[in-house]
Design an enzyme around this catalytic site. Structure first.
Site, mmCIF file in Angstrom:
data_model
loop_
_atom_site.group_PDB
_atom_site.id
_atom_site.type_symbol
_atom_site.label_atom_id
_atom_site.label_comp_id
_atom_site.label_asym_id
_atom_site.label_seq_id
_atom_site.Cartn_x
_atom_site.Cartn_y
_atom_site.Cartn_z
ATOM 1 N N GLY A 281 67.144 -48.347 -6.703
ATOM 2 C CA GLY A 281 66.893 -48.504 -5.148
ATOM 3 C C GLY A 281 66.103 -49.745 -4.547
ATOM 4 N N SER A 282 65.590 -49.333 -3.642
ATOM 5 C CA SER A 282 64.696 -50.681 -2.786
ATOM 6 C C SER A 282 63.512 -51.207 -3.636
ATOM 7 C CB SER A 282 64.235 -49.981 -1.661
ATOM 8 O OG SER A 282 65.415 -49.549 -0.722
ATOM 9 N N THR A 283 63.048 -50.636 -4.654
ATOM 10 C CA THR A 283 62.070 -51.366 -5.292
ATOM 11 C C THR A 283 62.528 -52.579 -6.108
ATOM 12 O OG1 THR A 283 62.750 -50.136 -7.424
ATOM 13 C CG2 THR A 283 60.812 -49.248 -6.085
#
Length: 494
Positions: free
Chosen positions: A221-223
């Site tokens: 995801g956004s990591t």
């Protein structure tokens, strides 16, 4: 001698010669393999004929050996705080084999390692009982406790990995739900407790035997936007994280007709800077940057941080994190926000944070500090080793500027510590299941540095399942407090 008898004599001679060759081949060429064969019962008997050496954390044993009544096995393995340390020790069972450090260091722990030859010879001559050597780990007990208890309080599936950026030492590896290796360490008997415990673990739908911190991989995801930002700066697509990115909102991925949504409507993502986009986690900005960087450069940087490496040995082999090679332009855009076919383990995401914190240098992660004999003599010591430099120090500094702003002003606030500790962070949620019908995964990535210069990098992964309403699933809410506790455990020691 007549001809038929001569033929028979030659034939018999060849048979005898073949038997001699085969016997010598087995004795010399295959002896080591046969001696270690899993079905050679003598190996198991020898393994538990005396107390095993120990696995230690901060110099204190987290394993032991207990005398048992048995015709073959004289001792069985015991584990202190077994569920907390299970991802590190693994299990050592008389009936079901061994895993993790118990398996990889079995010869040393059991005392059969060739490096213990002199010590074993002395013991034999003096009549002392044989004992195995010891494995000293890099684990910080306070960080491990913070990680395990933080996940346990959520009562959810998850994993935490923490690394010392300058050296690659693994300071914590926690996974939940977990199991107690002591509960099935003995010899399995029909209707016995060890057999029952093993069957329960095998049947448990939460799969407690999985090592979610090290062995399992998930969409990050956004990591992953941290890596996308690093690749964009390294490729010259971004020169200053405070410059506008000329990103439209909505943004359509090339070759598609549907706009890519941000996770929340109304975010200030149009033409946002990298710093501002990281603070509120704009999908549009990082998808566009990934398309501009291109799949080849994106993959090059990802591989520099450890993706696509199937031989990350700590020495426990980590699950292979993937940045796909065969993707088109729209899929490249999705990869920039950690979706599509991108997968990562918590250890891999911790390596990403560690590389950013360490000026672009990624160190080889390692779990074993020293191996020592039963007399405490040093047998082997792991020296820190640089794995790669996927980005420059200047690029790393610019990414840190954005991550530290995210911790101070954006979604990473739950990890802010104070007390002179600098924190950089990034939250993440990742779609789960076909058409995102399952609750998303929650991630949190961070690093911290205290006033003395000591650092730690942390990755937290949580799989909420159906136990938490979708509206309550957020990386900062679920993972941020755990990351903060782990960083405090390392950086605020008294």
């Amino acid at each position: 001698m007549n001809k038929p008898l001569r033929h028979i004599a030659i034939f018999c001679g060849l048979l005898v010669l073949a038997l001699l060759v085969r016997a010598n081949w087995i004795q010399y060429a295959e002896s080591d393999e046969l001696a270690k064969h899993e079905k050679n019962r003598r190996v198991a008997i020898e393994r538990y004929a005396q107390p095993r050496g120990n696995i230690l954390v901060a110099g204190k044993p987290i394993t032991g050996s207990k005398a048992v009544d048995g015709q073959d096995f004289k001792y069985k393995r015991t584990f202190k705080d077994g569920p907390m340390y299970a991802p590190i020790t693994g299990y050592s069972s008389q009936a079901f084999g061994s895993t993790a450090l118990e398996n990889l260091n079995d010869e040393l722990l059991s005392g059969s390692d060739d490096r213990l030859f002199i010590q074993n010879t002395v013991n034999m001559l003096t009549g002392k009982s044989q004992r195995g050597g010891d494995v000293y780990t890099t684990i910080d007990p306070d960080a491990q406790k913070a990680a395990f208890e933080g996940l346990g309080e959520l009562n959810l599936k998850g994993g935490v990995a923490a690394i010392e950026p300058e050296t690659g030492k693994i300071l914590a590896l926690a996974s939940t739900p977990s199991y107690d290796p002591s509960s099935f360490a003995g010899m399995s008997t029909k209707d016995g407790e060890d057999e029952d415990q093993w069957k329960k673990l095998q049947a448990d739908k939460t799969k407690p035997l999985l090592n979610r911190a090290l062995k399992e991989t998930y969409p990050p995801g956004s990591t992953f936007k941290v890596l996308t930002a690093a690749a964009a700066i390294e490729a010259g697509k971004v020169t200053d994280v405070n410059d506008p990115t000329d990103t439209p909102d909505p943004y359509k991925l090339p070759q598609t007709t549907s706009p890519l949504p941000n996770h929340t409507e109304g975010l200030p993502c149009k033409n946002a800077t990298v710093k501002a986009a990281m603070e509120v986690s704009c999908n549009t900005v990082f998808a566009k940057l990934a398309v501009e960087v291109g799949k080849e450069k994106m993959r090059e940087v990802a591989e520099g941080f450890g993706f696509n490496d199937g031989e990350v040995d700590t020495p426990i082999r980590a699950g292979k994190s993937i940045y796909p090679s065969e993707i088109d332009v729209p899929q490249t855009g999705l990869s920039g926000i950690g979706q599509g076919s991108v997968t990562a383990s918590p250890l891999q995401i911790a390596m990403l944070a560690a590389g950013i914190a360490n000026d672009g240098k990624v160190m080889k992660p390692y779990l074993v500090d020293e191996l020592r004999g039963p007399d405490r003599d040093l047998i082997a010591k792991t020296e820190p080793a640089e794995r790669s430099r996927p980005i420059s120090a200047d690029t790393a500094a610019k990414v840190r500027e954005a991550m530290e702003s995210t911790a101070t002003n954006g979604s990473g606030r739950p990890a802010v510590i104070g007390n002179g500790v600098t924190v950089g962070a990034k939250t993440g949620t990742a779609q789960h299941g076909a058409n995102n019908e399952l609750p998303p995964y929650a991630w949190f990535i961070s690093y911290g540095k205290n006033s003395d210069g000591k650092q730690v990098a942390v990755a937290v992964f949580v799989d909420p399942g159906q136990d938490i309403p979708r509206s309550d699933i957020a990386g900062g809410k679920l993972g941020g407090p755990i990351a903060k506790d782990v960083m405090e455990a390392v950086l605020l020691k008294k």
